[in-house]
Structure formats: structure tokens, C-alpha cells
Design an enzyme around this catalytic site. Structure first.
Site, PDB file in Angstrom:
ATOM      1  N   CYS A 155      24.459  62.180  39.896  1.00  0.00           N
ATOM      2  CA  CYS A 155      25.831  61.956  40.328  1.00  0.00           C
ATOM      3  C   CYS A 155      26.616  61.469  39.125  1.00  0.00           C
ATOM      4  O   CYS A 155      26.061  61.230  38.064  1.00  0.00           O
ATOM      5  CB  CYS A 155      25.875  60.853  41.384  1.00  0.00           C
ATOM      6  SG  CYS A 155      24.715  61.112  42.728  1.00  0.00           S
ATOM      7  N   ARG A 185      28.437  66.848  37.262  1.00  0.00           N
ATOM      8  CA  ARG A 185      27.171  66.155  37.541  1.00  0.00           C
ATOM      9  C   ARG A 185      26.783  66.233  39.016  1.00  0.00           C
ATOM     10  O   ARG A 185      25.670  65.833  39.400  1.00  0.00           O
ATOM     11  CB  ARG A 185      27.276  64.682  37.139  1.00  0.00           C
ATOM     12  CG  ARG A 185      27.570  64.474  35.680  1.00  0.00           C
ATOM     13  CD  ARG A 185      27.684  63.003  35.382  1.00  0.00           C
ATOM     14  NE  ARG A 185      26.424  62.327  35.580  1.00  0.00           N
ATOM     15  CZ  ARG A 185      25.478  62.202  34.669  1.00  0.00           C
ATOM     16  NH1 ARG A 185      25.662  62.697  33.474  1.00  0.00           N
ATOM     17  NH2 ARG A 185      24.367  61.570  34.931  1.00  0.00           N
ATOM     18  N   TRP A 221      25.731  64.282  44.131  1.00  0.00           N
ATOM     19  CA  TRP A 221      24.836  65.418  44.354  1.00  0.00           C
ATOM     20  C   TRP A 221      23.676  64.842  45.149  1.00  0.00           C
ATOM     21  O   TRP A 221      22.911  64.019  44.639  1.00  0.00           O
ATOM     22  CB  TRP A 221      24.363  65.975  43.022  1.00  0.00           C
ATOM     23  CG  TRP A 221      23.561  67.237  43.128  1.00  0.00           C
ATOM     24  CD1 TRP A 221      24.036  68.498  43.326  1.00  0.00           C
ATOM     25  CD2 TRP A 221      22.149  67.365  43.023  1.00  0.00           C
ATOM     26  NE1 TRP A 221      23.010  69.395  43.344  1.00  0.00           N
ATOM     27  CE2 TRP A 221      21.836  68.729  43.164  1.00  0.00           C
ATOM     28  CE3 TRP A 221      21.104  66.454  42.826  1.00  0.00           C
ATOM     29  CZ2 TRP A 221      20.534  69.209  43.115  1.00  0.00           C
ATOM     30  CZ3 TRP A 221      19.801  66.930  42.781  1.00  0.00           C
ATOM     31  CH2 TRP A 221      19.529  68.296  42.928  1.00  0.00           C
ATOM     32  N   ASN A 225      24.016  56.175  40.476  1.00  0.00           N
ATOM     33  CA  ASN A 225      23.467  57.468  40.081  1.00  0.00           C
ATOM     34  C   ASN A 225      21.984  57.268  39.814  1.00  0.00           C
ATOM     35  O   ASN A 225      21.622  56.494  38.929  1.00  0.00           O
ATOM     36  CB  ASN A 225      24.163  57.970  38.810  1.00  0.00           C
ATOM     37  CG  ASN A 225      23.438  59.152  38.192  1.00  0.00           C
ATOM     38  OD1 ASN A 225      22.881  59.975  38.910  1.00  0.00           O
ATOM     39  ND2 ASN A 225      23.449  59.235  36.875  1.00  0.00           N
ATOM     40  N   GLY A 226      21.146  57.926  40.602  1.00  0.00           N
ATOM     41  CA  GLY A 226      19.698  57.789  40.391  1.00  0.00           C
ATOM     42  C   GLY A 226      18.989  57.740  41.734  1.00  0.00           C
ATOM     43  O   GLY A 226      19.539  58.133  42.765  1.00  0.00           O
ATOM     44  N   GLU A 259      16.646  84.526  30.325  1.00  0.00           N
ATOM     45  CA  GLU A 259      17.898  83.777  30.300  1.00  0.00           C
ATOM     46  C   GLU A 259      19.032  84.618  30.911  1.00  0.00           C
ATOM     47  O   GLU A 259      19.859  84.103  31.670  1.00  0.00           O
ATOM     48  CB  GLU A 259      18.220  83.369  28.850  1.00  0.00           C
ATOM     49  CG  GLU A 259      19.613  82.836  28.611  1.00  0.00           C
ATOM     50  CD  GLU A 259      20.009  81.649  29.459  1.00  0.00           C
ATOM     51  OE1 GLU A 259      19.154  81.112  30.183  1.00  0.00           O
ATOM     52  OE2 GLU A 259      21.193  81.272  29.426  1.00  0.00           O
ATOM     53  N   LYS A 287      21.247  83.491  34.134  1.00  0.00           N
ATOM     54  CA  LYS A 287      22.716  83.390  34.068  1.00  0.00           C
ATOM     55  C   LYS A 287      23.321  84.140  35.238  1.00  0.00           C
ATOM     56  O   LYS A 287      24.198  83.640  35.912  1.00  0.00           O
ATOM     57  CB  LYS A 287      23.187  83.974  32.732  1.00  0.00           C
ATOM     58  CG  LYS A 287      24.351  83.305  32.101  1.00  0.00           C
ATOM     59  CD  LYS A 287      24.062  82.066  31.306  1.00  0.00           C
ATOM     60  CE  LYS A 287      23.316  81.008  32.010  1.00  0.00           C
ATOM     61  NZ  LYS A 287      22.722  80.012  31.197  1.00  0.00           N
ATOM     62  N   GLU A 338      22.389  82.446  38.808  1.00  0.00           N
ATOM     63  CA  GLU A 338      22.968  81.134  39.143  1.00  0.00           C
ATOM     64  C   GLU A 338      24.471  81.218  39.386  1.00  0.00           C
ATOM     65  O   GLU A 338      25.007  80.450  40.166  1.00  0.00           O
ATOM     66  CB  GLU A 338      22.638  80.058  38.096  1.00  0.00           C
ATOM     67  CG  GLU A 338      23.335  80.182  36.776  1.00  0.00           C
ATOM     68  CD  GLU A 338      23.007  79.047  35.816  1.00  0.00           C
ATOM     69  OE1 GLU A 338      22.849  77.900  36.257  1.00  0.00           O
ATOM     70  OE2 GLU A 338      22.905  79.319  34.600  1.00  0.00           O
ATOM     71  N   HIS A 350       3.271  97.350  35.160  1.00  0.00           N
ATOM     72  CA  HIS A 350       2.137  96.667  35.808  1.00  0.00           C
ATOM     73  C   HIS A 350       2.526  96.116  37.181  1.00  0.00           C
ATOM     74  O   HIS A 350       1.854  95.243  37.706  1.00  0.00           O
ATOM     75  CB  HIS A 350       1.612  95.553  34.904  1.00  0.00           C
ATOM     76  CG  HIS A 350       1.085  96.075  33.610  1.00  0.00           C
ATOM     77  ND1 HIS A 350      -0.133  96.692  33.505  1.00  0.00           N
ATOM     78  CD2 HIS A 350       1.640  96.122  32.370  1.00  0.00           C
ATOM     79  CE1 HIS A 350      -0.330  97.078  32.250  1.00  0.00           C
ATOM     80  NE2 HIS A 350       0.752  96.738  31.539  1.00  0.00           N
ATOM     81  N   LYS A 383      25.262  70.110  36.832  1.00  0.00           N
ATOM     82  CA  LYS A 383      25.124  70.353  35.398  1.00  0.00           C
ATOM     83  C   LYS A 383      23.890  69.667  34.830  1.00  0.00           C
ATOM     84  O   LYS A 383      23.155  70.248  34.046  1.00  0.00           O
ATOM     85  CB  LYS A 383      26.395  69.885  34.679  1.00  0.00           C
ATOM     86  CG  LYS A 383      26.379  70.106  33.175  1.00  0.00           C
ATOM     87  CD  LYS A 383      26.436  71.579  32.821  1.00  0.00           C
ATOM     88  CE  LYS A 383      26.502  71.818  31.334  1.00  0.00           C
ATOM     89  NZ  LYS A 383      26.113  73.200  31.007  1.00  0.00           N
TER      90      LYS A 383
HETATM   91  O1  M6R Z   1      20.781  69.724  30.231  1.00  0.00           O
HETATM   92  P1  M6R Z   1      19.535  70.561  30.078  1.00  0.00           P
HETATM   93  O2  M6R Z   1      19.665  71.552  28.987  1.00  0.00           O
HETATM   94  O3  M6R Z   1      18.294  69.759  29.977  1.00  0.00           O
HETATM   95  O4  M6R Z   1      19.453  71.363  31.442  1.00  0.00           O
HETATM   96  C1  M6R Z   1      18.352  72.163  31.736  1.00  0.00           C
HETATM   97  C2  M6R Z   1      18.663  73.102  32.876  1.00  0.00           C
HETATM   98  O5  M6R Z   1      18.939  72.380  34.036  1.00  0.00           O
HETATM   99  C3  M6R Z   1      19.852  74.006  32.554  1.00  0.00           C
HETATM  100  O6  M6R Z   1      19.630  74.758  31.396  1.00  0.00           O
HETATM  101  C4  M6R Z   1      20.140  74.973  33.724  1.00  0.00           C
HETATM  102  O7  M6R Z   1      19.086  75.876  33.872  1.00  0.00           O
HETATM  103  C5  M6R Z   1      21.478  75.665  33.516  1.00  0.00           C
HETATM  104  N1  M6R Z   1      22.225  75.657  34.742  1.00  0.00           N
HETATM  105  C6  M6R Z   1      21.355  77.080  33.094  1.00  0.00           C
HETATM  106  O8  M6R Z   1      22.582  77.690  32.895  1.00  0.00           O
END
Ligand code: M6R
Length: 620
Positions: A2, A27, A77, A103-104, A493, A497, A500, A516, A615
Site C-alpha cells: 500500500c 502501490r 492493495w 503498509n505491510g 518478457e 507485457k 498484464e 515439443h 507496482k
Molecule cells: O520492482 P521489481 O522490479 O522488483 O518488480 C518485480 C515485478 O513485480 C515486476 O517486474 C512486474 O512483473 C511488472 N509488473 C512487470 O511489468
């Protein structure tokens, strides 16, 4: 996970707090709330949904109800309890004396709750935070101590991770902040203080900040005689600490969208500049080498390393899959890549002389942070490749390299990820030069690295073409991303992208694996993006494209400018400029990011804040 914000000073608190929440919304954004302390009472407003919902609610209030210079706020969150008005923070204690944002996760909240219930406490929400509010009130009443001491004593009973801001209506000129495992930054203004999960809400008010360390409690209190606010820090075990004030370098315009409709697009377009900043001051071309200030004093240990483990989550881990090739090829160090979360909970066979490279944009990802703690217990040397300065991972590792790409606000990682790949390649050169990589080879790669920002600019000029392709494929239900060698990680990756941001099911796969099993999924409504630059495996990738086409699957080929032959085979072709094979992932990232962005916009999604995500993931 959060965002928390606090303000105490001469300004009206609520606009500062709402603006701060907007900055921290990355966050978490399932509910938000604000508590204002005025005339010895709290006004608490909470709302399920985005900060904009809370903002509407607050702006409809009578000005008198809002006036006051002390308040705390939260964007959530959910971890304990569904997103709802009731579970939103801030949380009040039963007696209404204490209000808190957190937060936590309080791990032992259920056992504390049981004890509090037996004492007659009632709970409105399902949160661990409301338990903490009542624990502090209980301690305060029983021990007959002030709020600072009540927080300290309560925290001696708490297990878990937290950054909290606490107010007591009995001490209206006091704010208490504490932290273990979650970030808290305090902005020092002129007789005013700002508290936040990171510096983004603070930077427009003051550049002077204090990063609270784990186990510290900060108390901001007004001296009744001269009305000056004083900040003091002590530890939970009651030791007084010195204050270290840092000066922020972040500029406010770096936090805004800069004219782009979304942060994600802005951050994709930031890449020429962010790559320049990643490189700046680090290339020593005449020596065919790289300079990393943060590694200087570890040179001897670095020479002794004979294995590397890269940890990260999501995008960060995928960039590690690319880095793995670079460390093995250039530094000749056996390297493997792991989820931070897996590394933390398994036996490590050979920790000695193994270096742990933790990759994280936010520097707050709990899974990655915990893996560093584990590695340190195993006496491994730990490094960070981290973007957020002063973040938990940046402070936990033995040595670190910062990305210097500026704040990344969109949930989807873009400019941080290209920088993560680049830094790993540069680190591989640095470690390689200690182990026999020739000066000439170092120079060859570094010269090409210096060209990357300009090459990314060329790709960005073709964004319209990718937007057109996005319109064509926007209604797909599935997608493959395929590539080999360095670009196997790139494919993963690309798939992440797209999935998500667009909510299209996408799989990233090494193209060699296709035959395979995965190829059975191919049919005319299942497109594939195949990364096929003109490199050592081009012919193999071309065969994969042909195999897919033979089964009726549409193909978007990503290849090198000048290679026209794929136009006769693939349905669509995206070009990237020529570069060294090892650097192609950095260029290939950009069109894949654009494709994910434009498809998601076409589908009407909130691209900067995709559903169910946040994030930084500060819980395991
Ligand atoms: O802040 P970080 O790089 O440690 O975050 C890791 C992942 O949570 C982050 O890369 C996530 O997969 C992104 N949403 C990808 O775009």
C-alpha cells in the site's frame, strides 16, 4: 502493499495528502482513505476504489470539516480483508483515541486480536491494521504512556512487516512513524514534515529527506513553547538514533506524464534518455571496461566469485534470463536464474564464492528482498541492480548498481527493464575483464552500447506502424511470443507485457520448444510474435516462423532492418536496427512494449494500473 502519506505543519493537510496518494497509487489502488485531526477529534473518510473516488468524497465536504494541519492517508492493495470502505485505512481504535495507516502485514495479528477480544475490544474490519490500532490504544491506556511510547511498546509485541503512521487525538501536535520491512521516508520542510512510502509525494515540497531504517520510530512533536516541530528517531529497543538528511535529486517534471496520455507510453518513450542515464559515466572505452562506483571496494571478492545466481520476480527475472547468457559468455561465470521466492526457501548447495545478483526496479519486492537476507545468512556476496534509490533492496545488498532511469510509475515495467538488461551486460563486461575478456572485445561491445539510445529513437519513430499492427490483433484471445538464446527471455518478457496490460492470454516460449508441444495450439486465431533478428540463430527462428505459417497461425516477425525476406513469409514485420546479437533484447523490448500498450488502449484498459496488480509487491 500500500502507500501511506502523512503531513504535519502549517498547510491544510488534506490537499497535500490527496496529492500524495495520487503519486503513490501505483502501490495499490483498491481503496483509499484519509484521517484529519482537528479540534481534538478525527475526521475519517474512506472509499472503496481509486484515490479519485476518495478525492470526490472529500471535496464534497464542508471546508470547515477539512481544515487542519495534521493528517494521514492511505491507498490500499488488499492483503487481509476484501477491498471495501470498512477495510480501507485509516483505522481507528475502539476508544477513538488512535488512528493509523499501515503498509505491510502483521503476521501475529490473529493471536493479538484474540487477546484484545478477551479484553472487550470489538473489530469492524478484517484487517491486521485495526488490531494494531487497538493494541496501541490498549498499551497507552494500561501503561499510561504517551503515544510515542505506546507505539514503541506495542511494536515489541508485533511480528511482521510494517510502515505505520500513528496519531493520537490526545496529543494533536504529535505524529509517530515506525518501520520494519516496508519503506518510510520523511520529508523535512520548514516547520513542517511529510511522511510517505517513497519520496514521490514529498519531492514537490522539499528535497530534504530521511529514510527510516528497519526497527526505527520517528516522532515529530511540536514544542509547546516556541511552536517549532522537532523530529527525533529512536529504535524499538529504545536507543536514540542520529538523523541523516539526504538531498533528493528527483525533479518534479520527472513524475508527471510529460504530455503523454499514459505513464506507460511516456516511460517507453523515455528509453533513449533512460538508457543514456544508465550508461552515463560508466564506460571507460580506452580500457574496454566499465566503472561501477558501488563495486569498487569489492574488487577482490568479485575476482574470487566462481558462480552467480540472479534473483528477481516478473520482468526483473526475465531480464535475468538474458543476463545469464551474458555472464556465461563474457565473464565465463556459470550463472543461473531463480525466482527470489524459491531461492529463499530452498537449500543452497554451494553458497561459497557464489554471488547473488538481485534485480528489482522498486527495490521493495518482498520475494527478492528475502532472498538477499537468505544469501547473506549463507555468507554470499550480494549485489543489487535497483532503480529506486534508498529502497529496501538497495540498502540490504552488500554492493549495488543503480539504473538511474528515474521514477517508473506505470505498473508495467518498461524503461527499468531495458536498463536492467543493459546493466547486466555491462556488469558481465566488468567481471569478464577481470577474467580474460579481451580489451578489444570489451571495446567492441561498449561502442555498440553507446549507440543504443539512438537506435531506440529509430524504433520509436515507427510507433505508428506498431499501433496499426495492434489494431489488427487487438481481438486475439491468445498470443505466443517466441525467441531463442538471448531472446528467449525477451519473448517471456513480451508475453508478460501483453498479458498484464491487455488481459490477453500470452505465453512466452523458447522457439525451439515449439515443436515439443506448444505448436498444437497454433491455428488461425492464435498469433505468434517471433523475435528473429539477423543473428546466429536467424535460420532456426525462420524455420519456426515457417512451421507456424504451415499450420495456419498468423505471425508477426521482429527482425533486423534490411532483412526483407520475412515479408514474404510472415503476416507482419517489425524492424529493429542492426546491433550486436547480445544487445538485440534491449531493442526488441521496445516494439513489444508498444504492441502491448496499443493493444491494451484499443481494448479500453487502464494501462497504467491494470486490474489486480500493484507496482511494487511488498508481500510474499
Ligand atoms: O520492482 P521489481 O522490479 O522488483 O518488480 C518485480 C515485478 O513485480 C515486476 O517486474 C512486474 O512483473 C511488472 N509488473 C512487470 O511489468
Amino acid at each position: 502493499m500500500c502507500g501511506i502519506v502523512g503531513y504535519i505543519g502549517k498547510k491544510e493537510a488534506w490537499p497535500v495528502l490527496i496529492k500524495g496518494l495520487e503519486r503513490l497509487e501505483y502501490r495499490g489502488y483498491d481503496s483509499a482513505g484519509i484521517a484529519l485531526l482537528r479540534e481534538g477529534a478525527f475526521s475519517v473518510y474512506k472509499k472503496k476504489g481509486r484515490v479519485s473516488e476518495l478525492s470526490k468524497l472529500v471535496k464534497n465536504k464542508n471546508e470547515n470539516e477539512l481544515s487542519g494541519g495534521v493528517g494521514i492517508a492511505h491507498t490500499r492493495w488488499a492483503t487481509h480483508g476484501v477491498p471495501s470502505d470498512v477495510n480501507a485505512h485509516p483505522h481507528l481504535s475502539n476508544g477513538g483515541d488512535i488512528v493509523i495507516v499501515h503498509n505491510g502485514i502483521i503476521e501475529n495479528y490473529l493471536s493479538i486480536k484474540k487477546i484484545l477480544i478477551s479484553k472487550g475490544y470489538k473489530f469492524k474490519s478484517d484487517t491486521d491494521t485495526e488490531v494494531l490500532a487497538n493494541l496501541i490504544e490498549d498499551v497507552k491506556n494500561n501503561a499510561k504512556v504517551n503515544i510515542e511510547e505506546a507505539v514503541r511498546l506495542a511494536l515489541t509485541e508485533v511480528v511482521g512487516a510494517y510502515a505505520i503512521i500513528v496519531l493520537s487525538k490526545d496529543e494533536p501536535d504529535t505524529m509517530v512513524v515506525a518501520k520494519v520491512g516496508s519503506p518510510a521516508v520523511i520529508g523535512v520542510g520548514k516547520n513542517e514534515f511529510f511522511v510517505a512510502s517513497d519520496a514521490t509525494p514529498i519531492v514537490e515540497h522539499t528535497k530534504k529527506v530521511i529514510y527510516l531504517e528497519d526497527g526505527e520510530i520517528a516522532t515529530i512533536k511540536r514544542n509547546p513553547k516556541n511552536k517549532k516541530l522537532i523530529l527525533k528517531i529512536k529504535t524499538i529497543d529504545n536507543k536514540v538514533k542520529n538523523l541523516y538528511v539526504h538531498t533528493l535529486k528527483t525533479k518534479i517534471n520527472e513524475l508527471e506524464k510529460g504530455g503523454f496520455p499514459h505513464f506507460m507510453l511516456k516511460e517507453i518513450f523515455d528509453q533513449p534518455e533512460s538508457l543514456r542515464n544508465t550508461i552515463r559515466g560508466r564506460i571507460v572505452l580506452e580500457k574496454g571496461n566499465v566503472k561501477f562506483g558501488g563495486l569498487e571496494k569489492f574488487k577482490d571478492e568479485l575476482k574470487r566469485l566462481n558462480r552467480l545466481t540472479i534473483v528477481g520476480m516478473g520482468t526483473a527475472r526475465f531480464t535475468g534470463l538474458i543476463g545469464e547468457y551474458a555472464f556465461e559468455e563474457l565473464a565465463r561465470i556459470p550463472t543461473k536464474v531463480e525466482y527470489g521466492s524459491e531461492f529463499t526457501y530452498r537449500d543452497i548447495a554451494e553458497p561459497s564464492h557464489t554471488g547473488l545478483i538481485a534485480i528489482s526496479q522498486s527495490g521493495e519486492t518482498a520475494d527478492t528482498l528475502n532472498s538477499i537476507k537468505k544469501a547473506k545468512k549463507e555468507k554470499m556476496l550480494t549485489f543489487g541492480i535497483v532503480n529506486v534509490i534508498g529502497s529496501s533492496i538497495a540498502r540490504e545488498v552488500d554492493a549495488g548498481i543503480y539504473n538511474h532511469v528515474g521514477p517508473e510509475t506505470a505498473v508495467a515495467s518498461t524503461k527499468a527493464s531495458s536498463s536492467q538488461v543493459l546493466l547486466q551486460i555491462m556488469l558481465a563486461i566488468y567481471l569478464g575483464r577481470m577474467r580474460g575478456l579481451s580489451k578489444a572485445k570489451g571495446q567492441e561491445i561498449l561502442k555498440e552500447i553507446e549507440k543504443l539510445p539512438a537506435l531506440v529513437e529509430i524504433i520509436l519513430k515507427n510507433a505508428k506502424q506498431i499501433e496499426k499492427i495492434a489494431k489488427k490483433y487487438k481481438n486475439s484471445d491468445n498470443f505466443f511470443f517466441l525467441g531463442r538464446k538471448y531472446n528467449a527471455g525477451t519473448a517471456m518478457e513480451g508475453a508478460l507485457k501483453l498479458k498484464e496490460c491487455s488481459y490477453i492470454h500470452a505465453e512466452g516460449c523458447n522457439s525451439t520448444e515449439l515443436k515439443h508441444g506448444p505448436i498444437s495450439l497454433i491455428e488461425k486465431s492464435f498469433p505468434s510474435l517471433v523475435i528473429a533478428p539477423k543473428d546466429s540463430l536467424y535460420e532456426k527462428n525462420k524455420s519456426s516462423i515457417e512451421e507456424i505459417k504451415a499450420r495456419g497461425g498468423p505471425v508477426i516477425a521482429l527482425t533486423t532492418f534490411g532483412n526483407k525476406e520475412l515479408e514474404n513469409i510472415a503476416d507482419d514485420v517489425i524492424y529493429i536496427p542492426e546491433t550486436l546479437e547480445i544487445l538485440t533484447p534491449i531493442l526488441a523490448f521496445v516494439p513489444m512494449q508498444l504492441l502491448a500498450y496499443y493493444i491494451s488502449v484499443e481494448r479500453g484498459n487502464d494501462v497504467d494500473k491494470p486490474r489486480n496488480l500493484a507496482k511494487s509487491v511488498t508481500v510474499e
